[in-house]
Design a protein around this motif. Structure first.
Motif, short mmCIF file in Angstrom:
data_model
loop_
_atom_site.label_atom_id
_atom_site.label_comp_id
_atom_site.label_asym_id
_atom_site.label_seq_id
_atom_site.Cartn_x
_atom_site.Cartn_y
_atom_site.Cartn_z
N ALA A 157 52.88 -37.08 2.39
CA ALA A 157 51.61 -37.81 2.49
C ALA A 157 50.48 -36.94 1.97
O ALA A 157 50.24 -35.84 2.48
N ALA A 158 49.81 -37.43 0.93
CA ALA A 158 48.60 -36.79 0.41
C ALA A 158 47.42 -37.66 0.82
O ALA A 158 47.39 -38.86 0.51
N TYR A 159 46.47 -37.09 1.55
CA TYR A 159 45.33 -37.90 2.00
C TYR A 159 44.02 -37.14 1.81
O TYR A 159 43.96 -35.92 1.90
N ASP A 160 42.98 -37.92 1.53
CA ASP A 160 41.67 -37.36 1.23
C ASP A 160 40.59 -38.26 1.82
O ASP A 160 40.80 -39.46 2.00
N CYS A 161 39.43 -37.67 2.08
CA CYS A 161 38.29 -38.50 2.47
C CYS A 161 37.37 -38.67 1.27
O CYS A 161 37.39 -37.87 0.34
N ASP A 162 36.61 -39.74 1.29
CA ASP A 162 35.66 -40.02 0.21
C ASP A 162 34.38 -39.23 0.43
O ASP A 162 33.93 -39.06 1.57
N TRP A 163 33.79 -38.76 -0.65
CA TRP A 163 32.52 -38.04 -0.60
C TRP A 163 31.44 -38.86 -1.30
O TRP A 163 31.73 -39.43 -2.34
N PRO A 164 30.21 -38.86 -0.79
CA PRO A 164 29.81 -38.31 0.51
C PRO A 164 30.16 -39.27 1.63
O PRO A 164 30.53 -40.43 1.37
N PRO A 165 30.06 -38.84 2.90
CA PRO A 165 30.29 -39.77 4.00
C PRO A 165 29.24 -40.88 4.01
O PRO A 165 28.15 -40.72 3.46
N VAL A 166 29.58 -41.99 4.63
CA VAL A 166 28.71 -43.16 4.66
C VAL A 166 27.60 -42.96 5.69
O VAL A 166 27.88 -42.72 6.88
N LEU A 167 26.35 -43.04 5.25
CA LEU A 167 25.23 -42.81 6.17
C LEU A 167 23.95 -43.49 5.71
O LEU A 167 23.38 -44.34 6.39
N ASN A 168 23.46 -43.10 4.53
CA ASN A 168 22.15 -43.53 4.04
C ASN A 168 22.17 -43.45 2.51
O ASN A 168 22.54 -42.42 1.96
N TRP A 169 21.74 -44.52 1.85
CA TRP A 169 21.95 -44.56 0.40
C TRP A 169 21.14 -43.52 -0.35
O TRP A 169 21.60 -42.96 -1.36
N GLN A 170 19.92 -43.19 0.14
CA GLN A 170 19.12 -42.19 -0.56
C GLN A 170 19.77 -40.81 -0.47
O GLN A 170 19.84 -40.07 -1.46
N LEU A 171 20.27 -40.46 0.74
CA LEU A 171 20.96 -39.19 0.90
C LEU A 171 22.24 -39.15 0.07
O LEU A 171 22.55 -38.14 -0.57
N GLU A 172 22.97 -40.25 0.08
CA GLU A 172 24.22 -40.30 -0.68
C GLU A 172 23.98 -40.18 -2.18
O GLU A 172 24.73 -39.52 -2.90
N ARG A 173 22.92 -40.82 -2.64
CA ARG A 173 22.58 -40.72 -4.08
C ARG A 173 22.24 -39.29 -4.45
O ARG A 173 22.69 -38.78 -5.50
N GLU A 174 21.46 -38.60 -3.61
CA GLU A 174 21.11 -37.22 -3.90
C GLU A 174 22.34 -36.31 -3.85
O GLU A 174 22.50 -35.40 -4.67
N TYR A 175 23.21 -36.56 -2.88
CA TYR A 175 24.46 -35.80 -2.75
C TYR A 175 25.29 -35.94 -4.04
O TYR A 175 25.76 -34.94 -4.61
#
Length: 275
Positions: free
Chosen positions: A143-161
């Protein structure tokens, strides 16, 4: 550094020097991971190998769910952090060993489960899956597993990330030494890679999610725990703009969290194969 064929020194050394920051900020995979794989195995595992275990975050979720669990990593900094944690808080059945994905420390047909958490994309897949096929018992699971980046929180923060990740990659492309550039494979091809290998009678993708509390400091720390960010920061003068932009993200996070803690959502994708 003497390493087995089909391993990349650059991929291994990419994670030098920030093991503590990584361990403090990266999410620990949910216990659901071990529960899912035990259900697919249909019995309690005797031996689990967590390959590319890093600081042991993904290894520890197997506590009490298997007789023996070995975390394996090629990076001595990451492995050292895992061993320090285990010394401070011993967990029965868990150990850590230095090793490589295509030279696993196990006899043939002795392993029930092999996992790669946030790591399979750094490994040469053909030789790795050949080795996985060797060590797995009949009916064993990879099993190969990964999380998506960035975590789900706020679109402005995610866009900057996302902007900062893109910026770091551009800096590495422009100023990095091509001979020392890490090779990161596309995670979206993992399922097809498992299918094409011919080693598994059944493959599938499983999608799930997990929440963890997060502060402004940790949100910035998650960004800084990314290997590409760390590699770009090591460029020196060319990284000045990146450092400035990281300051922008930090200010945005401080303003958003306002000194508090907020649950963030990590989306996970697991690609598994049954031998």
């Amino acid at each position: 550094m003497n390493i087995p064929e089909n391993n990349s020194v650059s991929n291994i050394t990419r994670f030098n020097g920030f093991d503590e920051l990584y361990d403090q900020n990266r999410p620990q995979p949910p216990l659901l991971v071990a529960d899912l794989l035990v259900n697919y195995l249909q019995k309690r595992p005797k031996l689990v190998l967590d390959v590319g275990c890093g600081t042991g975050l993904s290894t520890m979720i197997w506590s009490g769910k298997a007789a023996d669990i070995i975390g394996i990593d090629a990076n001595y900094d990451m492995l050292g952090r895992a061993r320090i944690k285990l010394e401070q808080q011993p967990v029965s059945g868990i150990s850590f060993q230095h090793g490589y994905s295509n030279e696993l420390p196990a006899d043939s047909a002795t392993v029930d489960v092999v996992t790669c958490s946030q790591s399979f994309h750094w490994m040469e897949p053909v030789s790795t899956l050949q080795e996985v096929q060797r060590v797995l018992r009949a009916g064993g699971i990879f099993a190969a597993y990964d999380c998506d980046w960035p975590p789900v929180l706020n679109w402005q923060l995610e866009r900057e990330y996302e902007h900062l990740i893109d910026l770091s990659e551009r800096l590495l492309e422009q100023y990095g030494d091509p001979e020392q550039r890490a090779v990161k494979r596309d995670k979206s091809t993992h399922l097809q890679t498992l299918q094409n290998s011919g080693h598994f009678r059944f493959v599938r993708e499983i999608v799930f999610q997990h929440t963890e509390p997060c502060s402004a400091e940790r949100y910035t720390g998650l960004l800084l725990s990314q290997g590409g960010i760390q590699a770009a920061l090591k460029l020196g003068a060319p990284a000045a703009h990146l450092e400035s932009e990281i300051g922008v993200l930090k200010a945005m996070a401080d303003d958003f969290f306002r000194g508090g803690m907020i649950n963030v959502l990590f989306g996970y994708r697991m690609r598994l194969g049954i031998k």
